[in-house]
Design an enzyme around this catalytic site. Structure first.
Site, mmCIF file in Angstrom:
data_model
loop_
_atom_site.group_PDB
_atom_site.id
_atom_site.type_symbol
_atom_site.label_atom_id
_atom_site.label_comp_id
_atom_site.label_asym_id
_atom_site.label_seq_id
_atom_site.Cartn_x
_atom_site.Cartn_y
_atom_site.Cartn_z
ATOM 1 N N VAL A 103 -8.704 2.925 -12.919
ATOM 2 C CA VAL A 103 -9.855 3.556 -13.585
ATOM 3 C C VAL A 103 -9.517 3.967 -15.023
ATOM 4 C CG1 VAL A 103 -11.377 5.586 -13.501
ATOM 5 C CG2 VAL A 103 -10.807 4.372 -11.403
ATOM 6 N N TYR A 104 -8.288 4.361 -15.298
ATOM 7 C CA TYR A 104 -7.920 4.834 -16.637
ATOM 8 C C TYR A 104 -7.753 3.704 -17.653
ATOM 9 C CZ TYR A 104 -7.325 9.697 -15.055
ATOM 10 O OH TYR A 104 -7.524 10.973 -14.578
ATOM 11 N N ASP B 73 0.874 -1.164 0.000
ATOM 12 C CA ASP B 73 0.000 0.000 0.000
ATOM 13 C C ASP B 73 0.918 1.222 0.000
ATOM 14 O OD1 ASP B 73 -1.623 2.121 0.588
ATOM 15 O OD2 ASP B 73 -2.476 1.246 2.412
ATOM 16 N N GLY C 138 -9.459 5.519 -6.226
ATOM 17 C CA GLY C 138 -8.264 4.675 -6.277
ATOM 18 C C GLY C 138 -7.134 5.177 -5.396
ATOM 19 N N VAL C 139 -5.937 5.098 -5.939
ATOM 20 C CA VAL C 139 -4.751 5.442 -5.151
ATOM 21 C C VAL C 139 -4.761 6.931 -4.778
ATOM 22 C CG1 VAL C 139 -3.152 5.886 -7.080
ATOM 23 C CG2 VAL C 139 -2.297 4.904 -4.946
ATOM 24 N N ASP C 140 -5.317 7.757 -5.649
ATOM 25 C CA ASP C 140 -5.414 9.203 -5.412
ATOM 26 C C ASP C 140 -6.207 9.468 -4.122
ATOM 27 O OD1 ASP C 140 -5.375 11.920 -5.794
ATOM 28 O OD2 ASP C 140 -6.597 11.926 -7.608
ATOM 29 N N SER D 264 -2.213 4.702 -14.308
ATOM 30 C CA SER D 264 -3.203 4.538 -15.387
ATOM 31 C C SER D 264 -3.811 3.140 -15.498
ATOM 32 C CB SER D 264 -2.623 4.934 -16.766
ATOM 33 O OG SER D 264 -2.595 6.332 -16.903
ATOM 34 N N ASN E 66 -5.532 13.001 -11.193
ATOM 35 C CA ASN E 66 -6.243 13.440 -12.405
ATOM 36 C C ASN E 66 -5.873 14.911 -12.634
ATOM 37 O OD1 ASN E 66 -8.269 15.229 -11.170
ATOM 38 N ND2 ASN E 66 -8.985 13.333 -10.228
HETATM 39 P P1 ADP Z 1 -5.577 5.596 -12.655
HETATM 40 O O1 ADP Z 1 -6.736 6.579 -12.658
HETATM 41 O O2 ADP Z 1 -4.255 6.262 -13.008
HETATM 42 O O3 ADP Z 1 -5.866 4.371 -13.434
HETATM 43 P P2 ADP Z 1 -6.093 4.222 -10.099
HETATM 44 O O4 ADP Z 1 -5.880 4.752 -8.736
HETATM 45 O O5 ADP Z 1 -7.479 3.884 -10.510
HETATM 46 O O6 ADP Z 1 -5.393 5.260 -11.097
HETATM 47 O O7 ADP Z 1 -5.199 2.926 -10.275
HETATM 48 C C1 ADP Z 1 -3.805 2.952 -10.464
HETATM 49 C C2 ADP Z 1 -3.194 1.738 -9.811
HETATM 50 O O8 ADP Z 1 -3.040 1.976 -8.415
HETATM 51 C C3 ADP Z 1 -4.036 0.466 -9.943
HETATM 52 O O9 ADP Z 1 -3.187 -0.574 -10.432
HETATM 53 C C4 ADP Z 1 -4.494 0.191 -8.518
HETATM 54 O O10 ADP Z 1 -4.571 -1.187 -8.264
HETATM 55 C C5 ADP Z 1 -3.375 0.806 -7.717
HETATM 56 N N1 ADP Z 1 -3.675 1.173 -6.323
HETATM 57 C C6 ADP Z 1 -4.863 1.522 -5.763
HETATM 58 N N2 ADP Z 1 -4.691 1.811 -4.448
HETATM 59 C C7 ADP Z 1 -3.357 1.640 -4.177
HETATM 60 C C8 ADP Z 1 -2.539 1.761 -3.007
HETATM 61 N N3 ADP Z 1 -3.061 2.138 -1.837
HETATM 62 N N4 ADP Z 1 -1.206 1.493 -3.117
HETATM 63 C C9 ADP Z 1 -0.661 1.136 -4.287
HETATM 64 N N5 ADP Z 1 -1.371 1.001 -5.425
HETATM 65 C C10 ADP Z 1 -2.712 1.243 -5.373
#
Ligand code: ADP
Length: 179
Positions: free
Chosen positions: A121-122, A11, A33-35, A118, A25
């Site tokens: 969600v992207y 994480d 997501g991670v954001d 990316s 974004n």
């Molecule tokens: P994007 O909009 O750039 O696709 P996302 O957040 O939807 O961004 O996903 C990007 C990646 O981050 C995905 O592979 C997701 O599994 C991963 N992710 C989500 N939460 C975490 C976290 N807490 N730590 C590391 N990676 C994460």
């Protein structure tokens, strides 16, 4: 594996590296997501600083402090939305990794952790994103002494496996006949 690059499952909000990268974004005002996870862990001060940045173009990066994170800084980079692969997605994704690494080096940062930009969600296909990510990081490390260490922090073992296989394919002498 290159001694300056690691691929692990974890994480990214728990990282104690000098900087973590946020797959943001273009508004830089938080998202899913991670954001969302990074903003929750960093606290409301992060959003306050982000508001002053007036967004960021896809493929570019901006630096903020990390506030309640263990990481001192966050490198925010909006990745490309996958639209089939012929709309410059790979160039934009490579530019995300390069822009973050350039900014990290300019600020003298020694350790940087990336999520898989990316590929949530992207919708960027994971194996293709891994190829772009690892080739861009490796090319940068070949020509720069900072950051000293870069980690790809994958959110699942499956994603980490794809990154490891991709690394082996490109950098451990297991290249396929055709790309
Ligand atoms: P994007 O909009 O750039 O696709 P996302 O957040 O939807 O961004 O996903 C990007 C990646 O981050 C995905 O592979 C997701 O599994 C991963 N992710 C989500 N939460 C975490 C976290 N807490 N730590 C590391 N990676 C994460």
């Amino acid at each position: 594996m290159n001694s300056r690059l690691e691929i692990l499952v974890g994480d990214i909000t728990q990282s104690d590296s000098d900087a973590i990268v946020n797959a943001a974004n273009p508004t830089l005002l938080g998202g899913s997501g991670v954001d969302g996870a990074i903003h929750r862990a960093a606290g409301p001060e992060l959003l306050e600083e982000c508001r002053k940045l007036h967004g960021c173009e896809r493929g570019q990066a901006k630096l903020t402090r990390g506030y309640h994170l263990k990481a001192r800084y966050v490198l925010h980079t909006p990745g490309p939305i996958w639209r089939g692969g012929d709309k410059g997605e790979a160039e934009t994704l490579a530019s995300c990794y390069r822009s973050c690494l350039e900014l990290a080096a300019e600020h003298g940062l020694e350790t940087v952790d990336f999520p898989s930009i990316s590929t949530g969600v992207y919708g960027y296909p994971l194996a293709q994103a891994a190829t772009v990510a690892l080739r861009t990081i490796m090319a940068f490390l070949d020509t720069h002494s900072l950051p000293r260490r870069v980690r790809m922090v994958c959110h699942s073992e499956e994603a980490a496996q794809v990154y490891r296989q991709t690394y082996n394919m490109w950098f451990a002498g297991e290249k396929p006949d055709r790309l």
